[in-house]
Design a protein around this motif. Structure first.
Motif, PDB file in Angstrom:
ATOM      1  N   LEU A   1       0.995  -1.341  -0.158  1.00  0.00           N
ATOM      2  CA  LEU A   1       0.060   0.014   0.017  1.00  0.00           C
ATOM      3  C   LEU A   1       0.701   1.362   0.041  1.00  0.00           C
ATOM      4  O   LEU A   1       0.582   2.118  -0.630  1.00  0.00           O
ATOM      5  CB  LEU A   1      -1.128  -0.133   1.254  1.00  0.00           C
ATOM      6  CG  LEU A   1      -2.174  -0.931   1.173  1.00  0.00           C
ATOM      7  CD1 LEU A   1      -2.767  -1.083   2.621  1.00  0.00           C
ATOM      8  CD2 LEU A   1      -3.151  -0.673  -0.057  1.00  0.00           C
ATOM      9  N   MET A   2       2.131   0.975   0.788  1.00  0.00           N
ATOM     10  CA  MET A   2       2.898   2.429   0.716  1.00  0.00           C
ATOM     11  C   MET A   2       3.607   2.800  -0.714  1.00  0.00           C
ATOM     12  O   MET A   2       3.766   3.739  -1.145  1.00  0.00           O
ATOM     13  CB  MET A   2       3.838   2.368   1.779  1.00  0.00           C
ATOM     14  CG  MET A   2       4.655   3.463   1.950  1.00  0.00           C
ATOM     15  SD  MET A   2       3.718   4.831   2.715  1.00  0.00           S
ATOM     16  CE  MET A   2       2.897   4.275   3.980  1.00  0.00           C
ATOM     17  N   ALA A   3       3.874   1.482  -1.246  1.00  0.00           N
ATOM     18  CA  ALA A   3       4.526   1.446  -2.537  1.00  0.00           C
ATOM     19  C   ALA A   3       3.418   2.153  -3.583  1.00  0.00           C
ATOM     20  O   ALA A   3       3.935   2.968  -4.443  1.00  0.00           O
ATOM     21  CB  ALA A   3       5.127   0.047  -3.044  1.00  0.00           C
TER      22      ALA A   3
ATOM     23  N   CYS B   1       8.522  13.012  -6.924  1.00  0.00           N
ATOM     24  CA  CYS B   1       9.345  11.937  -5.866  1.00  0.00           C
ATOM     25  C   CYS B   1       9.585  12.622  -4.614  1.00  0.00           C
ATOM     26  O   CYS B   1       9.851  11.976  -3.608  1.00  0.00           O
ATOM     27  CB  CYS B   1      10.569  11.787  -6.718  1.00  0.00           C
ATOM     28  SG  CYS B   1      10.266  10.793  -8.338  1.00  0.00           S
ATOM     29  N   SER B   2       9.639  14.233  -4.589  1.00  0.00           N
ATOM     30  CA  SER B   2      10.152  14.612  -3.351  1.00  0.00           C
ATOM     31  C   SER B   2       9.049  14.570  -2.514  1.00  0.00           C
ATOM     32  O   SER B   2       9.274  14.221  -1.119  1.00  0.00           O
ATOM     33  CB  SER B   2      10.515  16.116  -3.773  1.00  0.00           C
ATOM     34  OG  SER B   2       9.119  16.864  -4.099  1.00  0.00           O
ATOM     35  N   VAL B   3       7.851  14.656  -2.752  1.00  0.00           N
ATOM     36  CA  VAL B   3       6.543  14.408  -1.873  1.00  0.00           C
ATOM     37  C   VAL B   3       6.444  12.979  -1.376  1.00  0.00           C
ATOM     38  O   VAL B   3       6.272  12.833  -0.539  1.00  0.00           O
ATOM     39  CB  VAL B   3       5.399  15.070  -2.442  1.00  0.00           C
ATOM     40  CG1 VAL B   3       3.859  14.959  -1.647  1.00  0.00           C
ATOM     41  CG2 VAL B   3       5.543  16.721  -2.576  1.00  0.00           C
ATOM     42  N   GLY B   4       6.460  12.066  -2.471  1.00  0.00           N
ATOM     43  CA  GLY B   4       6.261  10.894  -2.193  1.00  0.00           C
ATOM     44  C   GLY B   4       7.545  10.094  -1.593  1.00  0.00           C
ATOM     45  O   GLY B   4       7.068   8.929  -1.069  1.00  0.00           O
ATOM     46  N   ILE B   5       8.520  10.601  -1.749  1.00  0.00           N
ATOM     47  CA  ILE B   5       9.689   9.526  -1.244  1.00  0.00           C
ATOM     48  C   ILE B   5      10.340  10.138  -0.098  1.00  0.00           C
ATOM     49  O   ILE B   5      10.073   9.845   1.037  1.00  0.00           O
ATOM     50  CB  ILE B   5      10.818   9.365  -2.184  1.00  0.00           C
ATOM     51  CG1 ILE B   5      10.201   8.580  -3.596  1.00  0.00           C
ATOM     52  CG2 ILE B   5      11.795   8.338  -1.958  1.00  0.00           C
ATOM     53  CD1 ILE B   5      11.049   8.461  -4.813  1.00  0.00           C
ATOM     54  N   CYS B   6      11.197  11.032  -0.224  1.00  0.00           N
ATOM     55  CA  CYS B   6      12.103  11.679   0.902  1.00  0.00           C
ATOM     56  C   CYS B   6      12.193  13.029   0.766  1.00  0.00           C
ATOM     57  O   CYS B   6      13.380  13.432   1.101  1.00  0.00           O
ATOM     58  CB  CYS B   6      12.955  10.728   1.303  1.00  0.00           C
ATOM     59  SG  CYS B   6      14.266  10.497  -0.026  1.00  0.00           S
TER      60      CYS B   6
ATOM     61  N   LEU C   1      11.660   4.843   6.223  1.00  0.00           N
ATOM     62  CA  LEU C   1      12.811   4.395   5.604  1.00  0.00           C
ATOM     63  C   LEU C   1      12.363   3.441   4.307  1.00  0.00           C
ATOM     64  O   LEU C   1      13.222   3.278   3.412  1.00  0.00           O
ATOM     65  CB  LEU C   1      13.785   3.417   6.574  1.00  0.00           C
ATOM     66  CG  LEU C   1      14.369   4.192   7.548  1.00  0.00           C
ATOM     67  CD1 LEU C   1      15.000   3.240   8.603  1.00  0.00           C
ATOM     68  CD2 LEU C   1      15.303   5.084   7.124  1.00  0.00           C
ATOM     69  N   PHE C   2      11.239   2.852   4.481  1.00  0.00           N
ATOM     70  CA  PHE C   2      10.831   2.040   3.299  1.00  0.00           C
ATOM     71  C   PHE C   2      10.557   2.967   1.967  1.00  0.00           C
ATOM     72  O   PHE C   2      10.783   2.674   1.039  1.00  0.00           O
ATOM     73  CB  PHE C   2       9.447   1.294   3.687  1.00  0.00           C
ATOM     74  CG  PHE C   2       8.995   0.680   2.402  1.00  0.00           C
ATOM     75  CD1 PHE C   2       9.544  -0.751   1.972  1.00  0.00           C
ATOM     76  CD2 PHE C   2       7.871   1.015   1.856  1.00  0.00           C
ATOM     77  CE1 PHE C   2       9.061  -1.271   0.846  1.00  0.00           C
ATOM     78  CE2 PHE C   2       7.232   0.387   0.620  1.00  0.00           C
ATOM     79  CZ  PHE C   2       7.819  -0.697   0.071  1.00  0.00           C
ATOM     80  N   ARG C   3      10.007   4.059   2.569  1.00  0.00           N
ATOM     81  CA  ARG C   3       9.866   5.205   1.421  1.00  0.00           C
ATOM     82  C   ARG C   3      11.113   5.616   0.922  1.00  0.00           C
ATOM     83  O   ARG C   3      11.339   5.651  -0.516  1.00  0.00           O
ATOM     84  CB  ARG C   3       9.200   6.442   1.835  1.00  0.00           C
ATOM     85  CG  ARG C   3       7.617   5.857   2.032  1.00  0.00           C
ATOM     86  CD  ARG C   3       6.938   7.345   2.732  1.00  0.00           C
ATOM     87  NE  ARG C   3       6.988   8.570   2.004  1.00  0.00           N
ATOM     88  CZ  ARG C   3       6.690   9.626   2.650  1.00  0.00           C
ATOM     89  NH1 ARG C   3       6.362   9.777   3.786  1.00  0.00           N
ATOM     90  NH2 ARG C   3       6.562  10.636   1.710  1.00  0.00           N
TER      91      ARG C   3
END
Length: 341
Positions: free
Chosen positions: A107-109, A138-143, A231-233
């Motif tokens: 779900l997070m992916a 990517c900046s909002v979705g990942i890190c 950390l998974f993100r």
């Protein structure tokens, strides 16, 4: 008596390294001073370290006209950035990702992919370049800022992309700071369970430092869960940046005038550090050193990017990029809250 080493076997290499050091050290020293100043302000007065580095770098833009400074600044902005991203892998282990569970991980992916898709859609609707959709999504979705810098490194190196990346760093840092204060308060009022609160915090706030701080406000269990989810993100940075690099490989090669590998080397190092940490070859103390080094390199890199950019150039981007970041932040927040509950 003067020592003559010209006939020694290593003499050419020594002279080349010495000349390169003389060329680079002024710019590297300037970037190091920017990083030190940003860190001092953040530690003594609070606030986002990366944002301080960017603002100080922008204030030092007058140095962009000095030929003695720019080689070191350019090295710090590109190579230092990639080394910093690679060292992020020392914070992640396979066991941490496995603790999430298959459902939460999937779900997070899916949420991260959907957020990136939202960024690309908003870029099209607002008539902005597709590259901006990738950086913002990517900046909002990942890190946050780290992802923005990593994705930008895989895109064509143009002035427009540099300006938008810097604006994205400012935007996500400010939004992440607001979320760090606001989200724990809202979750407390809603009476969310610690694990649920941790998933929401780790799945929505952009920057790792703000995730840890917001999670700990709600207690140790929420803090641990938030950190693992975050950390998974961060781990998703590898396939996403690899995809971007593959899609833009031809245009990136044209922008730098050289062949660009299909899979960036800094992502290979990222995976290498993940593997070493998972195998126990990287101790907690070593991981902490790698994390601190990564942060320093990223702070120096964003400071270098600020030196290369005139603040007036950021203002020419207008309101549309800001709207993109705000809409994506609201989107990922609503998505994570919807399935976490």
């Amino acid at each position: 008596m003067k020592l003559d080493i010209s006939h020694w076997p290593f003499a050419p290499t020594f002279h080349t390294a010495a000349e390169r050091t003389r060329t680079l050290w002024p710019g590297l020293l300037v970037c190091g001073m920017v990083a030190l100043a940003a860190t001092f302000i953040a530690e003594h007065h609070g606030g986002p370290q990366l944002l301080y580095a960017l603002l100080i770098g922008l204030a030092c833009n007058f140095l962009a006209g000095h030929d003695r400074v720019m080689p070191g600044v350019a090295l710090c902005a590109r190579t230092g950035l990639r080394c910093g991203v690679a060292l992020l892998g020392a914070r992640i282990t396979v066991d941490q990702v496995a603790r999430l569970g298959a459902t939460t991980a999937l779900l997070m992916a899916a949420t991260v992919v959907a957020t990136i898709g939202c960024g690309l859609l908003l870029a099209r609707l607002l008539r902005r370049p597709q590259e901006e959709g990738w950086v913002a999504g990517c900046s909002v979705g990942i890190c946050g800022a780290s992802a923005a810098l990593a994705v930008a490194a895989a895109l064509p190196q143009t002035r427009e992309n540099e300006r938008f990346t810097l604006l994205t760093v400012v935007g996500v840092t400010l939004l992440s700071t607001v979320a760090m204060v606001l989200y724990p308060l809202l979750l407390s009022v809603a009476g969310a369970a610690p694990q649920t609160a941790g998933i929401v915090i780790g799945g929505t706030i952009h920057d790792v430092a703000q995730v840890v701080a917001a999670g700990l406000i709600l207690g140790p269990e929420a803090g641990d869960t938030a950190t693992i989810v975050k950390l998974f993100r961060v781990a998703l940075l590898v396939p996403i940046v690899a995809t971007v690099a593959l899609l833009y490989r031809g245009r990136a090669a044209a922008s730098v005038g050289a062949r660009v590998p299909a899979f960036p080397a800094f992502l290979l190092w990222f995976l290498c550090f993940v593997a070493l940490t998972s195998a126990g070859a990287v101790t907690p103390a070593m991981s902490a050193v790698a994390s601190d080094t990564s942060r320093w390199l990223l702070v120096a890199a964003i400071g270098a990017a600020g030196i290369k950019t005139n603040f007036a150039e950021l203002l020419t981007l207008g309101w549309r990029p800001v709207l993109m970041l705000v809409c994506e932040t609201v989107f990922i927040a609503l998505t994570v809250v919807a399935w976490a509950w």
